[in-house]
Design a protein around this motif. Structure first.
Motif, PDB file in Angstrom:
ATOM      1  N   GLY A 142       0.785  -1.157  -0.032  1.00  0.00           N
ATOM      2  CA  GLY A 142      -0.143  -0.015  -0.082  1.00  0.00           C
ATOM      3  C   GLY A 142       0.883   1.131  -0.052  1.00  0.00           C
ATOM      4  O   GLY A 142       0.645   2.278  -0.545  1.00  0.00           O
ATOM      5  N   GLN A 143       1.931   1.198   0.882  1.00  0.00           N
ATOM      6  CA  GLN A 143       2.951   2.229   0.712  1.00  0.00           C
ATOM      7  C   GLN A 143       3.444   2.535  -0.681  1.00  0.00           C
ATOM      8  O   GLN A 143       3.715   3.877  -1.117  1.00  0.00           O
ATOM      9  N   GLN A 144       3.973   1.364  -1.176  1.00  0.00           N
ATOM     10  CA  GLN A 144       4.542   1.554  -2.640  1.00  0.00           C
ATOM     11  C   GLN A 144       3.718   2.244  -3.532  1.00  0.00           C
ATOM     12  O   GLN A 144       3.821   2.938  -4.540  1.00  0.00           O
ATOM     13  N   GLN A 145       1.899   1.867  -3.354  1.00  0.00           N
ATOM     14  CA  GLN A 145       1.320   2.227  -4.394  1.00  0.00           C
ATOM     15  C   GLN A 145       0.971   3.739  -4.168  1.00  0.00           C
ATOM     16  O   GLN A 145       0.813   4.488  -5.184  1.00  0.00           O
ATOM     17  N   ARG A 146       1.148   4.261  -2.918  1.00  0.00           N
ATOM     18  CA  ARG A 146       0.925   5.608  -2.719  1.00  0.00           C
ATOM     19  C   ARG A 146       2.304   6.303  -3.226  1.00  0.00           C
ATOM     20  O   ARG A 146       2.189   7.525  -3.864  1.00  0.00           O
ATOM     21  N   VAL A 147       3.380   5.852  -3.193  1.00  0.00           N
ATOM     22  CA  VAL A 147       4.554   6.263  -3.807  1.00  0.00           C
ATOM     23  C   VAL A 147       4.388   6.502  -5.348  1.00  0.00           C
ATOM     24  O   VAL A 147       4.561   7.595  -5.855  1.00  0.00           O
ATOM     25  N   ALA A 148       3.715   5.502  -5.736  1.00  0.00           N
ATOM     26  CA  ALA A 148       3.600   5.486  -7.324  1.00  0.00           C
ATOM     27  C   ALA A 148       2.603   6.501  -7.631  1.00  0.00           C
ATOM     28  O   ALA A 148       2.765   7.155  -8.736  1.00  0.00           O
ATOM     29  N   LEU A 149       1.653   6.585  -6.919  1.00  0.00           N
ATOM     30  CA  LEU A 149       0.718   7.688  -7.157  1.00  0.00           C
ATOM     31  C   LEU A 149       1.204   9.169  -7.164  1.00  0.00           C
ATOM     32  O   LEU A 149       0.864   9.839  -8.135  1.00  0.00           O
ATOM     33  N   ALA A 150       2.092   9.413  -5.945  1.00  0.00           N
ATOM     34  CA  ALA A 150       2.672  10.714  -5.926  1.00  0.00           C
ATOM     35  C   ALA A 150       3.708  10.969  -7.113  1.00  0.00           C
ATOM     36  O   ALA A 150       3.842  12.172  -7.710  1.00  0.00           O
ATOM     37  N   ARG A 151       4.461   9.718  -7.653  1.00  0.00           N
ATOM     38  CA  ARG A 151       5.219   9.964  -8.638  1.00  0.00           C
ATOM     39  C   ARG A 151       4.397  10.124  -9.959  1.00  0.00           C
ATOM     40  O   ARG A 151       5.047  11.203 -10.796  1.00  0.00           O
ATOM     41  N   ALA A 152       3.364   9.619 -10.208  1.00  0.00           N
ATOM     42  CA  ALA A 152       2.587  10.006 -11.221  1.00  0.00           C
ATOM     43  C   ALA A 152       1.930  11.135 -11.313  1.00  0.00           C
ATOM     44  O   ALA A 152       2.076  12.090 -12.538  1.00  0.00           O
ATOM     45  N   ILE A 153       1.787  11.855  -9.980  1.00  0.00           N
ATOM     46  CA  ILE A 153       0.950  13.121 -10.472  1.00  0.00           C
ATOM     47  C   ILE A 153       2.113  14.460 -10.122  1.00  0.00           C
ATOM     48  O   ILE A 153       1.733  15.493 -10.411  1.00  0.00           O
ATOM     49  N   ALA A 154       2.970  13.916  -9.529  1.00  0.00           N
ATOM     50  CA  ALA A 154       3.915  15.298  -9.015  1.00  0.00           C
ATOM     51  C   ALA A 154       4.144  16.104 -10.441  1.00  0.00           C
ATOM     52  O   ALA A 154       4.269  17.223 -10.310  1.00  0.00           O
ATOM     53  N   PRO A 155       4.625  15.513 -11.623  1.00  0.00           N
ATOM     54  CA  PRO A 155       5.053  16.333 -12.768  1.00  0.00           C
ATOM     55  C   PRO A 155       3.902  17.052 -13.317  1.00  0.00           C
ATOM     56  O   PRO A 155       3.988  17.716 -14.346  1.00  0.00           O
ATOM     57  N   LYS A 156       2.578  16.913 -12.740  1.00  0.00           N
ATOM     58  CA  LYS A 156       1.399  17.403 -13.491  1.00  0.00           C
ATOM     59  C   LYS A 156       1.485  17.046 -14.858  1.00  0.00           C
ATOM     60  O   LYS A 156       1.115  18.209 -15.589  1.00  0.00           O
ATOM     61  N   PRO A 157       1.349  15.852 -15.292  1.00  0.00           N
ATOM     62  CA  PRO A 157       0.944  15.974 -16.512  1.00  0.00           C
ATOM     63  C   PRO A 157      -0.543  16.040 -16.834  1.00  0.00           C
ATOM     64  O   PRO A 157      -1.197  16.165 -16.038  1.00  0.00           O
TER      65      PRO A 157
END
Ligand code: ATP
Length: 352
Positions: A142-157
């Motif tokens: 679950g923690q890895q999933q949250r990192v993956a979410l943060a990584r996907a949205i951080a660059p604001k694609p």
């Protein structure tokens, strides 16, 4: 077309001779819209998302992202050139980098010094601040999933594609993450396509929902539309519990049923199949001498109660608020509180 973020026309894909797993799918996602592809396991929603991402080649149809054709006959723009962020089921974090470095990695467009600060801000919003220096093997799923979410949205694609992004989280965390991610997407003007088999998730997270079955989209609409105005038996049953019944209609909006006269949501003619949600049926204490229904089961669910009611040989489900208490074997009167929805008939439709 100018307000369209993604435009998909007649998209099809087969992996082998067993037939199309994506079968003539068309839809549009608007700017800053959150769109959900909802359906049972194996219906083709992940394949649709992978086609949009560019991880699969289509057999037929077209995909445009921000007005640019990225997939068509002899056109295949590679994933890295489609300008989209992804959260896929296997998380795919860099194993040798910390959570913070994983999120910072994608932030190529901001100066190096600011990258870590910004990455930390986004990680905080997913509740991962205390784990920021851990590598993926030191984090739970679950923690890895949250990192993956943060990584996907951080660059604001402009567009984020998410495949079951909340599946590894417990119920409470899932609720708060959905709220947080929705807010980030909306504030930053991003569009998103979410793949999920969880109807509650689709209804609460998305602005519009496409319900998929067997490679095809059966209905697209707002959460309220697909829930309260399902077009097909599949949509009615997949989005929650419902009562199906047949009736003869004579061109009017009223039909006679076992439980009295029922209003329909539209005029109909002939033998029709109707759906009425359990919260749209009401029950009351039986009045002596009236035709009575009988309570045959009760599920107390905290904020409401589900009753199973037997009436003239048919079983119905009724949701009432928790102040309406009836006992099993008690006789009641059942009545519709809202119009029933007329479903499109298919030859294979049968009431389970
Ligand atoms: P789930 O929620 O279980 O992931 P889904 O709706 O996302 O299901 P898909 O993953 O798109 O469904 O799969 C649709 C169908 O295509 C399935 O029957 C699956 O077995 C098949 N399929 C998917 N990928 C491949 C592949 N690479 N090769 C062959 N068949 C595949």
């Amino acid at each position: 077309m100018s307000h369209s973020m993604v435009h998909i026309q007649d998209l099809s894909k087969a992996f082998d001779e067993s037939g199309c797993v994506v079968d003539g799918v068309s839809f549009e996602v608007k700017q800053n819209e959150i769109f959900a592809l909802l359906g049972p396991s194996g219906c083709g929603k992940t394949t649709t998302l992978r086609l949009i991402a560019g991880f699969e080649y289509s057999d037929n149809g077209e995909i445009s992202i921000q007005g640019k054709l990225v997939e068509a006959h002899r056109v295949h723009v590679p994933p890295q050139d489609r300008g989209v962020g992804f959260v896929f089921q296997d998380y795919a974090l860099f194993p040798h980098m910390t959570a913070l470095e994983n999120v910072a990695f994608g932030l190529k467009d901001i100066p190096r010094k600011k990258r870590l600060v910004f990455a930390e801000e986004v990680l905080c919003r997913t509740g991962m601040e205390q784990y920021k220096h851990r590598t993926p093997d030191e984090l739970s799923g679950g923690q890895q999933q949250r990192v993956a979410l943060a990584r996907a949205i951080a660059p604001k694609p402009k567009l984020v594609l998410m495949d079951e992004p909340f599946s590894g989280l417990d119920a409470m965390l899932r609720d708060s993450m959905r709220k947080e991610v929705r807010e980030i997407l909306k504030k930053s003007g991003m569009s998103a396509i979410l793949v999920t088999h969880d109807q509650e998730e689709a209804l609460s997270f998305a602005d519009r929902v496409a319900v998929m079955n067997n490679g095809k989209i059966e209905q697209i609409g707002t959460p309220e539309d697909v829930y309260y105005k399902p077009k097909t038996q599949f949509v009615a049953q997949f989005l929650g519990r419902t009562n199906l019944f047949r009736a003869y209609a004579d061109g009017k909006e009223l039909v006679d049923t076992h439980f009295g006269e029922v209003r329909l949501d539209e005029q109909a003619e002939g033998l029709i199949l109707c759906s009425i949600r359990p919260e749209h049926l009401g029950i009351d204490k039986a009045i002596h001498g009236q035709e009575n229904a009988i309570i045959v089961g009760r599920e107390f669910r905290g904020h409401d109660i589900t009753y199973h009611v037997l009436f003239k040989g048919d079983r119905y489900i009724v949701h009432t608020d928790n102040r309406k208490l009836f006992e099993v074997d008690e006789k009641v009167i059942m009545k519709p509180l809202e119009p029933a929805v007329v479903l499109q008939q298919s030859k294979t439709a049968k009431i389970d």
